[in-house]
Design a protein around this motif. Structure first.
Motif, PDB file in Angstrom:
ATOM      1  N   ILE A  31       0.837  -1.208   0.000  1.00  0.00           N
ATOM      2  CA  ILE A  31       0.000   0.000   0.000  1.00  0.00           C
ATOM      3  C   ILE A  31       0.863   1.246   0.000  1.00  0.00           C
ATOM      4  CG2 ILE A  31      -1.612   1.358   1.394  1.00  0.00           C
ATOM      5  CD1 ILE A  31      -2.865  -1.331   2.257  1.00  0.00           C
ATOM      6  N   ASP A  32       1.929   1.249   0.835  1.00  0.00           N
ATOM      7  CA  ASP A  32       2.834   2.405   0.890  1.00  0.00           C
ATOM      8  C   ASP A  32       3.472   2.680  -0.469  1.00  0.00           C
ATOM      9  OD1 ASP A  32       2.295   2.771   3.559  1.00  0.00           O
ATOM     10  OD2 ASP A  32       4.065   1.669   4.260  1.00  0.00           O
ATOM     11  N   LYS A  33       3.802   1.604  -1.190  1.00  0.00           N
ATOM     12  CA  LYS A  33       4.442   1.756  -2.490  1.00  0.00           C
ATOM     13  C   LYS A  33       3.505   2.407  -3.498  1.00  0.00           C
ATOM     14  CE  LYS A  33       7.631   0.910  -5.658  1.00  0.00           C
ATOM     15  NZ  LYS A  33       8.960   1.574  -5.643  1.00  0.00           N
ATOM     16  N   LYS A  34       2.190   2.148  -3.344  1.00  0.00           N
ATOM     17  CA  LYS A  34       1.185   2.663  -4.275  1.00  0.00           C
ATOM     18  C   LYS A  34       0.505   3.937  -3.767  1.00  0.00           C
ATOM     19  CE  LYS A  34       1.346  -0.721  -7.364  1.00  0.00           C
ATOM     20  NZ  LYS A  34       1.676  -0.500  -8.790  1.00  0.00           N
TER      21      LYS A  34
ATOM     22  N   ARG B 207       3.775 -11.619  -1.714  1.00  0.00           N
ATOM     23  CA  ARG B 207       5.239 -11.590  -1.761  1.00  0.00           C
ATOM     24  C   ARG B 207       5.735 -11.378  -3.198  1.00  0.00           C
ATOM     25  NH1 ARG B 207       4.441 -15.905   2.154  1.00  0.00           N
ATOM     26  NH2 ARG B 207       4.958 -15.111   4.229  1.00  0.00           N
ATOM     27  N   LYS B 208       5.049 -12.012  -4.155  1.00  0.00           N
ATOM     28  CA  LYS B 208       5.423 -11.811  -5.557  1.00  0.00           C
ATOM     29  C   LYS B 208       5.175 -10.370  -5.987  1.00  0.00           C
ATOM     30  CE  LYS B 208       4.638 -16.589  -7.063  1.00  0.00           C
ATOM     31  NZ  LYS B 208       3.777 -17.493  -7.860  1.00  0.00           N
ATOM     32  N   SER B 209       4.072  -9.776  -5.475  1.00  0.00           N
ATOM     33  CA  SER B 209       3.767  -8.378  -5.791  1.00  0.00           C
ATOM     34  C   SER B 209       4.841  -7.459  -5.247  1.00  0.00           C
ATOM     35  CB  SER B 209       2.403  -7.993  -5.209  1.00  0.00           C
ATOM     36  OG  SER B 209       1.366  -8.742  -5.804  1.00  0.00           O
TER      37      SER B 209
ATOM     38  N   GLY C 162       9.792  -4.195  -6.250  1.00  0.00           N
ATOM     39  CA  GLY C 162      11.128  -3.917  -5.736  1.00  0.00           C
ATOM     40  C   GLY C 162      11.144  -3.598  -4.264  1.00  0.00           C
ATOM     41  N   ILE C 163      10.223  -4.206  -3.516  1.00  0.00           N
ATOM     42  CA  ILE C 163      10.141  -3.960  -2.076  1.00  0.00           C
ATOM     43  C   ILE C 163      10.576  -5.215  -1.342  1.00  0.00           C
ATOM     44  CG2 ILE C 163       8.632  -3.287  -0.164  1.00  0.00           C
ATOM     45  CD1 ILE C 163       6.711  -2.169  -2.220  1.00  0.00           C
ATOM     46  N   ALA C 164      11.409  -5.049  -0.316  1.00  0.00           N
ATOM     47  CA  ALA C 164      11.825  -6.175   0.517  1.00  0.00           C
ATOM     48  C   ALA C 164      11.037  -6.133   1.814  1.00  0.00           C
ATOM     49  CB  ALA C 164      13.324  -6.096   0.801  1.00  0.00           C
ATOM     50  N   ALA C 165      10.399  -7.238   2.160  1.00  0.00           N
ATOM     51  CA  ALA C 165       9.644  -7.312   3.414  1.00  0.00           C
ATOM     52  C   ALA C 165      10.611  -7.645   4.538  1.00  0.00           C
ATOM     53  CB  ALA C 165       8.563  -8.392   3.309  1.00  0.00           C
ATOM     54  N   LYS C 166      10.948  -6.632   5.325  1.00  0.00           N
ATOM     55  CA  LYS C 166      11.933  -6.816   6.392  1.00  0.00           C
ATOM     56  C   LYS C 166      11.230  -6.968   7.739  1.00  0.00           C
ATOM     57  CE  LYS C 166      15.441  -4.066   3.992  1.00  0.00           C
ATOM     58  NZ  LYS C 166      16.327  -2.898   4.077  1.00  0.00           N
TER      59      LYS C 166
END
Length: 274
Positions: free
Chosen positions: A201-204, A253-255, A260-264
């Motif tokens: 959501i943050d990315k969009k 996770r694929k999205s 280009g986002i890493a789930a940390k």
């Protein structure tokens, strides 16, 4: 530029204070595709007509009258002058009944918007003072007005240099969410899914920008009409949607990877109730 055409003129009244106002349409369908009904045999337009249900004969406009069905095939005739004789106060006056917090407005009831502006320079001061006071208090005014021969509940809010008047749906028109949500069951989800979805959501994240709205169906209609006009091959039909997602975690996770986002810091295995 021509002055906006008012669809209603009258007074807005708050207690003993009133000012002349006018309502101007805020929407237009001039750019929409409109179809005519044609006779398939000769390609010429046809027109609709009122006909007597029993005889099948056309009924002239001067012989048409509104009717209310009280029982099956039993009607009460309502004459135009009888409707006009009601002379509702709201036909000429926006009587402000109450002010409600903007935060309390249930947006499901908002239907059609109009602009509300001062009717003349003499009314501008009172209009502007009221608008700014409402803006400072973060409230909207509730009222009723007669538009197109029908009484309509409306909500009035500050909007730029004027105000926005919005028709409200009647409570009886609204389907209760309880009847729709009743069958929904409580769901569990993995704790890290919430973080992953939040990152996506943050990315969009963006701003509300109507200029980016696109009517894909209208665009497809225009493309089809243009192709037929030029005698070209019609555009391909839109593909059918894919089956429902089965593994939400994998899809999220694929999205993220695609964006280009890493789930940390996502913790595996934990579950939380929705």
């Amino acid at each position: 530029m021509a002055a906006p055409r008012a669809i209603w003129k009258g007074f807005m009244k708050v207690g003993s204070v009133s000012c002349g106002v006018k309502i101007v349409g805020a929407t237009s369908e001039a750019s929409k595709i409109h179809f005519r009904i044609l006779n398939r045999r000769d390609g010429l337009p046809v027109k609709s007509a009122y006909v007597d249900e029993e005889t099948g004969e056309p009924v002239n406009a001067e012989d048409q009258v509104k009717g209310f069905e009280t029982d099956k095939e039993d009607f009460i005739q309502i004459e135009p002058q009888e409707i006009k004789a009601l002379k509702l106060t709201s036909e000429h006056t926006l009587e402000i009944g109450e002010f409600v917090p903007v935060a309390d407005i249930d947006t499901r009831y908002l239907e059609k918007p109009y602009y509300l502006i001062p009717a003349e320079d003499a009314s501008a001061e009172a209009f502007n003072v009221l608008r700014e006071a409402m803006k400072n208090k973060r409230v909207a005014a509730r009222s009723c007005v007669v538009l197109y021969q029908r009484g309509r509940e409306v909500l009035i809010q500050p909007f730029g240099k004027g105000m926005l008047l919005t028709e409200l749906r009647d409570r009886n028109e609204m389907v209760s969410e309880a009847t729709v949500f009743e069958g929904l069951k409580k769901q569990d989800y993995e704790a890290d899914l919430l973080e992953i979805a939040g990152l996506l959501i943050d990315k969009k994240a963006s701003k509300f920008d109507p200029s980016k709205f696109e009517d894909t169906y209208e665009n497809a209609l225009i493309a089809m009409i243009e192709a037929k006009r030029k005698g070209k091959k019609l555009p391909k039909a839109a593909p059918k949607p894919r089956e429902n997602v089965i593994n939400l975690a994998d899809v999220l996770r694929k999205s993220l990877a695609k964006e280009g986002i890493a789930a940390k810091g996502a913790k595996q295995g934990k579950r939380k109730s929705a």
